[in-house]
Design an enzyme around this catalytic site. Structure first.
Site, PDB file in Angstrom:
ATOM      1  N   HIS A   1     100.165  14.690 110.654  1.00  0.00           N
ATOM      2  CA  HIS A   1     100.091  14.228 109.267  1.00  0.00           C
ATOM      3  C   HIS A   1     100.819  12.905 109.042  1.00  0.00           C
ATOM      4  O   HIS A   1     101.114  12.564 107.897  1.00  0.00           O
ATOM      5  CB  HIS A   1     100.683  15.283 108.319  1.00  0.00           C
ATOM      6  CG  HIS A   1      99.908  16.556 108.269  1.00  0.00           C
ATOM      7  ND1 HIS A   1     100.067  17.550 109.200  1.00  0.00           N
ATOM      8  CD2 HIS A   1      98.960  16.993 107.413  1.00  0.00           C
ATOM      9  CE1 HIS A   1      99.250  18.555 108.922  1.00  0.00           C
ATOM     10  NE2 HIS A   1      98.569  18.239 107.839  1.00  0.00           N
TER      11      HIS A   1
ATOM     12  N   GLU B   1      85.093  16.515 108.145  1.00  0.00           N
ATOM     13  CA  GLU B   1      85.191  15.068 108.016  1.00  0.00           C
ATOM     14  C   GLU B   1      83.916  14.369 108.486  1.00  0.00           C
ATOM     15  O   GLU B   1      83.486  13.372 107.894  1.00  0.00           O
ATOM     16  CB  GLU B   1      86.404  14.548 108.794  1.00  0.00           C
ATOM     17  CG  GLU B   1      87.739  14.815 108.129  1.00  0.00           C
ATOM     18  CD  GLU B   1      88.164  16.270 108.211  1.00  0.00           C
ATOM     19  OE1 GLU B   1      88.906  16.744 107.340  1.00  0.00           O
ATOM     20  OE2 GLU B   1      87.740  16.958 109.180  1.00  0.00           O
TER      21      GLU B   1
END
Length: 388
Positions: free
Chosen positions: A191, A121
């Protein structure tokens, strides 16, 4: 070469290693990107079904029923066709992404402009910052908003400050970072998070959270064309559950302007993203059972947020409730409540209320107890309206 310079500006090249170097060979120059875009445009003309209708949709009144995932995909197709500098990349983006929001882009626009990245990321965002600094319009995808934290330094110390620290000599205004957020029914603590409040504390970026397909398409197109970097959070629960009529073709919804979902007289309900749907359910319950009239505002954009619209509504209703999935402490609802308390103190007939997630990691088994459900919101509405 433009993209090589982009990488030098954005991050250290060793984070990407051989995979990124091979990708850069496919992105050798702006001229190559323009040639690729020209070829894609020619293909679109040859295949009318692949091209998006032109012209202002509101004037023609044409709409098509689609879910939020399809609306995001439609916006990306329009943005990619419009400008050869627009790039889409991230983990698994090449084949459509884990939620399939980028489906069909690589086939239409080629691997030079739509490609997979390494699982980094920090690298994804650093590369995007460098590309934006060199004049590209990167749309970088973070696979889940929970994974955006490794890139936090890149966003807050580089993207947000690029124009300021260079005295406007450089900027990364073409940068858009997409990330799905929020509960999905089975995501748990890695998540399902809603990290929007972290980024609303950072001057220099804009934070956008659509509440449905029509909003998603118009706001995403506005974000990609925005002269400031934008973080665009998409509610993953809504990708396929939210379906509505969406204008065909190209249109924008201005950033920083709230939307009045429904008019009301007894209390103002404020939310964004997925929680707007919850507010609508709660408002219907208290209307049907208690004859309480709720006005609902969808902020759409959290940074900057439309305080004037909320103030006008609260001056009319005299009460305020803000709801979001993120934990209540230091959540963005606190900013809304604080600002409106300052502006509307003498108009308030009850203390402003917040119905939010709890100050715990997002649970899995206990998700139904954690979420600010319509029932929890309805109970808070009743308490606020009957408070003396």
């Amino acid at each position: 070469m433009a993209l090589a310079a982009a990488v030098r500006r954005g991050m250290q090249a060793q984070l990407w290693g051989g995979l990124l170097q091979s990708q850069l060979r496919g992105l050798a120059s702006s001229a190559q990107l323009q040639q690729s875009a020209a070829a894609a445009a020619a293909a679109a003309e040859a295949s009318p079904a692949a091209a998006s209708p032109a012209g202002p949709p509101e004037a023609a009144g044409r709409t098509v029923k689609m879910n939020l995932c399809a609306a995001v995909n439609d916006a990306l197709h329009i943005a990619m066709a419009e400008d050869s500098r627009t790039l889409c990349f991230g983990e698994d983006v090449g084949f459509g992404g884990v939620f399939m929001c980028s489906r069909g882009l690589q086939e239409r626009f080629g691997r030079d402009r739509v490609f997979n990245t390494p699982l980094s990321e920090q690298g994804i965002v650093g590369f995007a910052i460098g590309a934006a600094a060199e004049g590209f319009r990167p749309v970088a995808e973070i696979q889940f908003a929970d994974y955006i934290f490794p890139a936090f330094d890149q966003i807050t110390n580089e993207a947000a400050k690029y124009r300021y620290r260079s005295g406007a000599a450089y900027n990364v205004g073409g940068l858009t970072i997409r990330a799905p957020y929020g509960a999905v029914g089975h995501g748990g603590h890695y998540h399902s998070q809603s990290p929007e409040a972290f980024f609303t504390h950072i001057p220099g970026v804009k934070v956008v959270m659509p509440s449905g397909p029509r909003e998603a398409k118009g706001l995403l197109l506005a974000s990609i064309r925005e002269p400031d970097p934008v973080i665009f959070f998409e509610a993953k629960m809504l990708y396929r559950t939210a379906v509505e009529e969406v204008p065909e073709g190209d249109y924008e919804i201005p950033l920083g302007q709230a939307r009045t979902v429904q008019q009301g007289s007894d209390i103002t309900l404020v939310g964004w993203g997925q929680q707007v749907r919850v507010l609508e359910l709660a408002a219907k319950e208290v209307q049907d059972q208690d004859k309480i009239s709720c006005e609902i505002l969808d902020l759409r954009t959290l940074l900057p947020w439309d305080a004037d619209a909320v103030e006008a509504s609260v001056r009319k209703t005299g009460r305020l409730l803000v709801s979001h999935e993120a934990p209540i402490t230091s959540g963005f609802g606190a900013e809304v409540v604080s600002t409106i308390a300052d502006r509307c103190f003498w108009s308030l007939e009850a203390p402003p209320a917040r119905v939010c997630g709890y100050d715990t990691p997002f649970p899995l088994v206990f998700e139904p107890l954690y979420l600010p459900t319509a029932r929890r919101v309805a109970e808070a509405i009743r308490r606020t309206v009957t408070a003396t």
